[in-house]
Design an enzyme around this catalytic site. Structure first.
Site, short mmCIF file in Angstrom:
data_model
loop_
_atom_site.label_atom_id
_atom_site.label_comp_id
_atom_site.label_asym_id
_atom_site.label_seq_id
_atom_site.Cartn_x
_atom_site.Cartn_y
_atom_site.Cartn_z
N ASP A 96 48.73 43.12 26.71
CA ASP A 96 47.90 42.74 27.85
C ASP A 96 47.97 41.24 28.12
O ASP A 96 47.88 40.43 27.20
CB ASP A 96 46.45 43.16 27.53
CG ASP A 96 45.48 42.94 28.68
OD1 ASP A 96 45.89 43.14 29.84
OD2 ASP A 96 44.32 42.61 28.41
N HIS A 97 48.12 40.87 29.39
CA HIS A 97 47.99 39.48 29.85
C HIS A 97 48.93 38.51 29.14
O HIS A 97 48.49 37.55 28.49
CB HIS A 97 46.54 38.98 29.71
CG HIS A 97 45.65 39.45 30.82
ND1 HIS A 97 45.76 38.98 32.11
CD2 HIS A 97 44.66 40.36 30.83
CE1 HIS A 97 44.85 39.59 32.87
NE2 HIS A 97 44.18 40.44 32.11
N GLU A 170 39.55 34.75 29.57
CA GLU A 170 39.85 35.76 28.55
C GLU A 170 40.95 35.21 27.67
O GLU A 170 42.04 34.87 28.14
CB GLU A 170 40.29 37.09 29.18
CG GLU A 170 40.56 38.16 28.14
CD GLU A 170 40.86 39.52 28.76
OE1 GLU A 170 40.47 40.52 28.16
OE2 GLU A 170 41.47 39.56 29.83
N HIS A 213 36.96 38.14 34.75
CA HIS A 213 36.83 38.48 33.34
C HIS A 213 35.49 38.00 32.79
O HIS A 213 34.93 37.01 33.26
CB HIS A 213 37.94 37.82 32.53
CG HIS A 213 39.28 38.44 32.71
ND1 HIS A 213 40.42 37.72 32.93
CD2 HIS A 213 39.68 39.75 32.71
CE1 HIS A 213 41.46 38.52 33.05
NE2 HIS A 213 41.03 39.76 32.92
N HIS A 271 41.39 44.96 36.60
CA HIS A 271 41.03 44.00 35.56
C HIS A 271 39.65 43.42 35.87
O HIS A 271 39.22 43.39 37.02
CB HIS A 271 42.03 42.84 35.53
CG HIS A 271 43.36 43.20 34.98
ND1 HIS A 271 44.15 42.33 34.26
CD2 HIS A 271 44.08 44.35 35.04
CE1 HIS A 271 45.27 42.91 33.90
NE2 HIS A 271 45.26 44.14 34.38
N GLY A 272 39.00 42.88 34.84
CA GLY A 272 37.75 42.17 35.04
C GLY A 272 36.66 43.03 35.63
O GLY A 272 35.95 42.62 36.54
N GLY A 273 36.48 44.25 35.09
CA GLY A 273 35.52 45.17 35.68
C GLY A 273 34.14 45.14 35.06
O GLY A 273 33.26 45.89 35.52
N SER A 274 33.91 44.31 34.03
CA SER A 274 32.59 44.29 33.39
C SER A 274 31.52 43.90 34.41
O SER A 274 31.68 42.93 35.15
CB SER A 274 32.58 43.30 32.23
OG SER A 274 33.48 43.69 31.24
N ASN A 293 41.00 48.06 32.59
CA ASN A 293 40.84 47.36 31.32
C ASN A 293 39.37 47.28 30.91
O ASN A 293 38.51 46.93 31.73
CB ASN A 293 41.42 45.95 31.41
CG ASN A 293 42.93 45.93 31.44
OD1 ASN A 293 43.57 46.96 31.63
ND2 ASN A 293 43.50 44.77 31.25
N ASP A 295 37.16 45.52 27.87
CA ASP A 295 37.20 44.63 26.72
C ASP A 295 35.81 44.05 26.42
O ASP A 295 35.27 44.26 25.35
CB ASP A 295 38.20 43.50 26.98
CG ASP A 295 38.40 42.59 25.77
OD1 ASP A 295 38.07 43.01 24.64
OD2 ASP A 295 38.89 41.46 25.94
#
Length: 362
Positions: A96-97, A170, A213, A271-274, A293, A295
């Protein structure tokens, strides 16, 4: 089935694209978090993706060794062994990334290793790798993506690319929260022009639509998932009005073209869905997201359980005032089991939310 073969991974991605659901992609940093992710996928009866980041891969090798390739291969070797005990789900392994400065010490060596594996009749260690070109101009991003896509075809892996910038931080990689967080339909057209839509190799695209993120309070992140719809529509129309040529033309096809769902030429990544609302996540999936994703939320679930154990058993886990404590409660296995269960529960929640629960391929 346990760790996916290249053919099985393609089947997974196609099933998600046509079934209108997405796989959680869980970042792990240790054997414990890896076990927790596997437990969660098994409990949800979901296939899934387990991945290591640039920092996580180095951490896997130990803080003294701090080698991303060594850590990645160690992670994958452990995953292959343990995942074999979960025969009713399929797991793909992913890096990842990978930003530009890490390519030569991480993803390029891994791809070369996998090309050699395939040459000798073996399965590749990983099933996909991410090239994070969000900090370089689009044309340079796509130049590198084209090079990596050619390697990915030979390694029988899938490439993931990022177009636009994901805000926040991140693993030491950060971007400001500004207008660069929003990709455009023109960006989508340029990606399709340079990389094709599968005829030059299978890839996933993380277009940005305000993603950030990390953990933020409501209102900070301004997601616009409708941008994904607009990008998909523009590129789909371009494949039918002549602007992108004819998909499947033998003169441009070097690989089998995926069966594209109506109106969704890209397999998308979130990405960055929190902190995103259920409605925003559902909208993104409906526009073609097949991988999301996870994390920050799983990190917190794991660590929160440990904190709870320590606070509940303060006098037992510490030798307070000359006492001896309670070995059963400071044994890492005692708090580790609680942490794994808590993280597994968050993985199950993600599978349910993204629609992959109960849909493991047979």
């Amino acid at each position: 089935m346990t760790i996916a073969t290249p053919e099985r991974y393609a089947e997974m991605l196609d099933a998600a694209r046509h079934g209108g659901y997405a796989y959680p992609a869980i970042n792990v940093t240790s054997s414990q978090t890896l076990n927790a992710a596997l437990q969660g996928f098994a409990e949800a009866e979901s296939d899934g993706i387990i991945q290591v980041s640039v920092g996580g891969s180095a951490y896997f090798s130990g803080k003294t060794v701090h080698d991303r390739v060594v850590g990645s291969l160690a992670f994958a070797a452990f995953a292959h062994e343990v995942a074999a005990q979960y025969p009713n789900i399929t797991i793909a392994l992913h890096t990842d990334h990978c930003a530009k400065q890490y390519l030569d010490e991480w993803v390029r060596p891994l791809l070369d290793h996998e090309i050699d594996q395939v040459r000798h009749g073996q399965e590749p260690t990983f099933q996909s790798h991410m090239w994070d070109g969000s900090t370089v101009p689009l044309e340079e991003n796509l130049d590198i993506a084209a090079e990596l896509l050619e390697k990915s075809v030979r390694a029988q892996t899938v490439l993931e690319i990022e177009i636009g910038a994901v805000g926040g931080e991140e693993d030491g990689h950060s971007a400001e929260i500004n207008e660069k967080l929003y990709s455009t339909p023109a960006d989508g057209l340029r990606v399709a022009e340079r990389l094709g839509l599968g005829e030059h190799g299978r890839y996933m695209a993380a277009f940005t639509f305000g993603n950030v993120h990390g953990a933020y309070k409501p209102g900070v992140v301004k997601l616009r998932p409708e941008l994904l719809r607009d990008i998909q529509t523009e590129v789909w129309n371009a494949t039918h009005d002549g602007r992108l040529g004819s998909l499947g033309a033998s003169s441009v096809s070097s690989c089998t073209i995926p069966d594209l769902p109506e109106g969704k030429p890209f397999a998308l990544v979130f990405h960055g869905g929190s902190g995103s609302s259920p409605e925003e996540i559902a909208a993104a999936v409906s526009y073609g997201v097949v991988k999301m994703n996870i994390d920050t939320d799983t990190q917190y679930a794991f660590s929160r359980a440990i904190a709870g154990h320590m606070f509940r058993n303060y006098d037992a886990v510490l030798k307070v005032d000359g006492e001896v404590g309670n070995k059963k409660l400071y044994d890492p296995r005692s708090w580790g089991r609680e942490a794994e269960d808590a993280m597994a529960a968050r993985v199950v929640e993600a599978c349910v939310q993204l629609g992959s629960a109960g849909r493991a391929l047979k």
